[in-house]
Design a protein around this motif. Structure first.
Motif, PDB file in Angstrom:
ATOM      1  N   THR A 125       0.810  -1.217   0.000  1.00  0.00           N
ATOM      2  CA  THR A 125       0.000   0.000   0.000  1.00  0.00           C
ATOM      3  C   THR A 125       0.841   1.262   0.000  1.00  0.00           C
ATOM      4  O   THR A 125       0.284   2.347   0.169  1.00  0.00           O
ATOM      5  N   HIS A 144       1.413   6.939   0.488  1.00  0.00           N
ATOM      6  CA  HIS A 144       0.454   5.867   0.278  1.00  0.00           C
ATOM      7  C   HIS A 144       0.037   5.830  -1.191  1.00  0.00           C
ATOM      8  O   HIS A 144       0.058   6.842  -1.886  1.00  0.00           O
ATOM      9  N   ASN A 184      -2.856   5.543  -2.422  1.00  0.00           N
ATOM     10  CA  ASN A 184      -4.020   6.391  -2.671  1.00  0.00           C
ATOM     11  C   ASN A 184      -3.608   7.839  -2.923  1.00  0.00           C
ATOM     12  O   ASN A 184      -4.116   8.499  -3.842  1.00  0.00           O
ATOM     13  N   THR A 185      -2.682   8.334  -2.103  1.00  0.00           N
ATOM     14  CA  THR A 185      -2.194   9.700  -2.286  1.00  0.00           C
ATOM     15  C   THR A 185      -1.438   9.843  -3.595  1.00  0.00           C
ATOM     16  O   THR A 185      -1.588  10.843  -4.311  1.00  0.00           O
ATOM     17  N   LEU A 227      -3.925   9.859  -6.501  1.00  0.00           N
ATOM     18  CA  LEU A 227      -4.623  11.152  -6.555  1.00  0.00           C
ATOM     19  C   LEU A 227      -3.722  12.241  -7.125  1.00  0.00           C
ATOM     20  O   LEU A 227      -4.167  13.074  -7.925  1.00  0.00           O
ATOM     21  N   SER A 285     -12.929   8.249  -5.423  1.00  0.00           N
ATOM     22  CA  SER A 285     -12.681   6.839  -5.134  1.00  0.00           C
ATOM     23  C   SER A 285     -12.648   6.544  -3.637  1.00  0.00           C
ATOM     24  O   SER A 285     -13.030   5.449  -3.215  1.00  0.00           O
ATOM     25  N   GLN A 286     -12.201   7.490  -2.825  1.00  0.00           N
ATOM     26  CA  GLN A 286     -12.128   7.247  -1.391  1.00  0.00           C
ATOM     27  C   GLN A 286     -13.509   7.057  -0.779  1.00  0.00           C
ATOM     28  O   GLN A 286     -13.681   6.308   0.178  1.00  0.00           O
ATOM     29  N   ARG A 287     -14.508   7.734  -1.327  1.00  0.00           N
ATOM     30  CA  ARG A 287     -15.860   7.640  -0.776  1.00  0.00           C
ATOM     31  C   ARG A 287     -16.737   6.669  -1.547  1.00  0.00           C
ATOM     32  O   ARG A 287     -17.600   6.011  -0.964  1.00  0.00           O
ATOM     33  N   CYS A 304      -3.660   0.973  -5.855  1.00  0.00           N
ATOM     34  CA  CYS A 304      -4.694   1.765  -5.184  1.00  0.00           C
ATOM     35  C   CYS A 304      -6.046   1.075  -5.295  1.00  0.00           C
ATOM     36  O   CYS A 304      -6.829   1.055  -4.338  1.00  0.00           O
ATOM     37  N   LEU A 324      -8.100  -0.090  -1.963  1.00  0.00           N
ATOM     38  CA  LEU A 324      -9.453   0.370  -1.666  1.00  0.00           C
ATOM     39  C   LEU A 324     -10.432  -0.798  -1.585  1.00  0.00           C
ATOM     40  O   LEU A 324     -11.344  -0.801  -0.753  1.00  0.00           O
ATOM     41  N   LYS A 374      -9.880  -2.503   1.705  1.00  0.00           N
ATOM     42  CA  LYS A 374     -10.409  -1.658   2.774  1.00  0.00           C
ATOM     43  C   LYS A 374     -11.920  -1.764   2.859  1.00  0.00           C
ATOM     44  O   LYS A 374     -12.494  -1.833   3.960  1.00  0.00           O
ATOM     45  N   ARG A 375     -12.584  -1.806   1.718  1.00  0.00           N
ATOM     46  CA  ARG A 375     -14.048  -1.909   1.719  1.00  0.00           C
ATOM     47  C   ARG A 375     -14.503  -3.270   2.232  1.00  0.00           C
ATOM     48  O   ARG A 375     -15.469  -3.358   2.987  1.00  0.00           O
TER      49      ARG A 375
END
Length: 212
Positions: free
Chosen positions: A4, A10, A12-13, A16, A82-84, A167, A171, A174-175
Motif C-alpha cells: 500500500t 500511500h 491512494n495519495t 490522486l 474513489s475514497q468515498r 490503489c 481500496l 479496505k471496503r
C-alpha cells in the motif's frame, strides 16, 4: 499488486497526485486545440499536414482528439471520488493508462495513431528543421534524445498504471474489511410474533429469581 506504499507516500495519495497532474495536462491540451481551431490554422491536423487536408478529415481529427481528451479528463476526475465511492472509480484511470501505452507504441508505426495533442517524432523533427538548419550529426542527437524521452515517458506511464492498480486493490481490501467489521459481530435472533407471545403458557416463562 500487493503493498500500500510507493516511494514516500500511500498509493491512494500517489494515485490522486497523478490524477491531478493528468487532468491539468489534458485540460491544457484541450485549451491548445480550441485556440488553434479558433485561429483557423489549416495545418492543425498533424496527420495531414504534409498535404492539404480535406475539411471532413480535419473535423474528424479534431473531434476524435477532443473526445479522447475529455474521456481522459473524466477518468482523472473519477479518482477524486474513489475514497468515498469505492475502488471502481479508479479503474477507468487505469484503463486510460493502458490505452495511452497502446497508442504510444502504435505511434511508432503510424503517426495517425498517436495521442491527441502529442507530436510524433516526424512532426517534431520537421518543426525543429523549420526553426534551425540541422546536419546529420544534429539529427542523430535529436533522435537519441527523443528516444530517451520516449522510453522515460513509457516507463512513467507503466509506473502510474502499477500504482493505480495497487490503489484499486487497497481500496477494495479496505471496503471488504469494513463490511466484515460491520457484520462480523451481528447476532440474528428470531423473535416470536404477537399471537405466539399471547399463546405462551405460564409454565413456559422462566422462574422468578429468589435469593437463597
Amino acid at each position: 499488486m500487493s503493498g500500500t506504499r510507493t516511494l514516500c507516500c500511500h498509493v491512494n495519495t500517489a494515485t490522486l497526485s497523478f490524477a491531478i497532474i493528468y487532468l491539468i495536462v489534458n485540460v491544457l491540451k484541450l485549451v491548445g486545440i480550441f485556440l488553434t481551431v479558433s485561429w483557423d490554422k489549416p495545418e492543425y491536423s498533424v496527420y495531414y499536414h504534409e498535404s492539404t487536408a480535406l475539411k471532413g478529415q480535419r473535423v474528424f481529427d479534431i473531434s476524435t482528439n477532443i473526445l479522447m481528451l475529455v474521456m481522459m479528463s473524466i477518468s482523472a476526475v473519477l479518482v477524486f471520488f474513489s475514497q468515498r465511492k469505492g475502488p471502481m472509480f479508479v479503474l477507468p484511470f487505469s484503463l486510460m493508462m493502458v490505452a495511452e501505452l497502446s497508442l504510444s507504441f502504435l505511434s511508432l508505426f503510424n503517426g495517425a495513431w498517436g495521442l491527441p495533442g502529442t507530436s510524433s517524432y516526424k512532426e517534431m523533427l520537421q518543426a525543429v528543421r523549420r526553426v534551425s538548419a540541422m546536419n546529420e550529426e544534429d539529427i542523430g542527437q535529436f533522435t537519441m534524445w527523443y528516444s530517451v524521452l520516449f522510453m522515460v515517458e513509457i516507463l512513467l506511464k507503466v509506473y502510474v498504471f502499477q500504482v493505480s492498480m495497487k490503489c484499486f486493490y487497497a481500496l477494495k481490501e479496505k471496503r471488504v474489511s469494513a463490511i466484515h467489521v460491520d457484520t462480523g459481530n451481528a447476532v440474528t435472533v428470531k423473535l416470536p410474533s404477537y399471537d405466539e407471545a399471547l399463546k405462551m403458557k405460564a409454565e413456559d416463562t422462566p422462574p422468578t429469581y429468589q435469593e437463597p
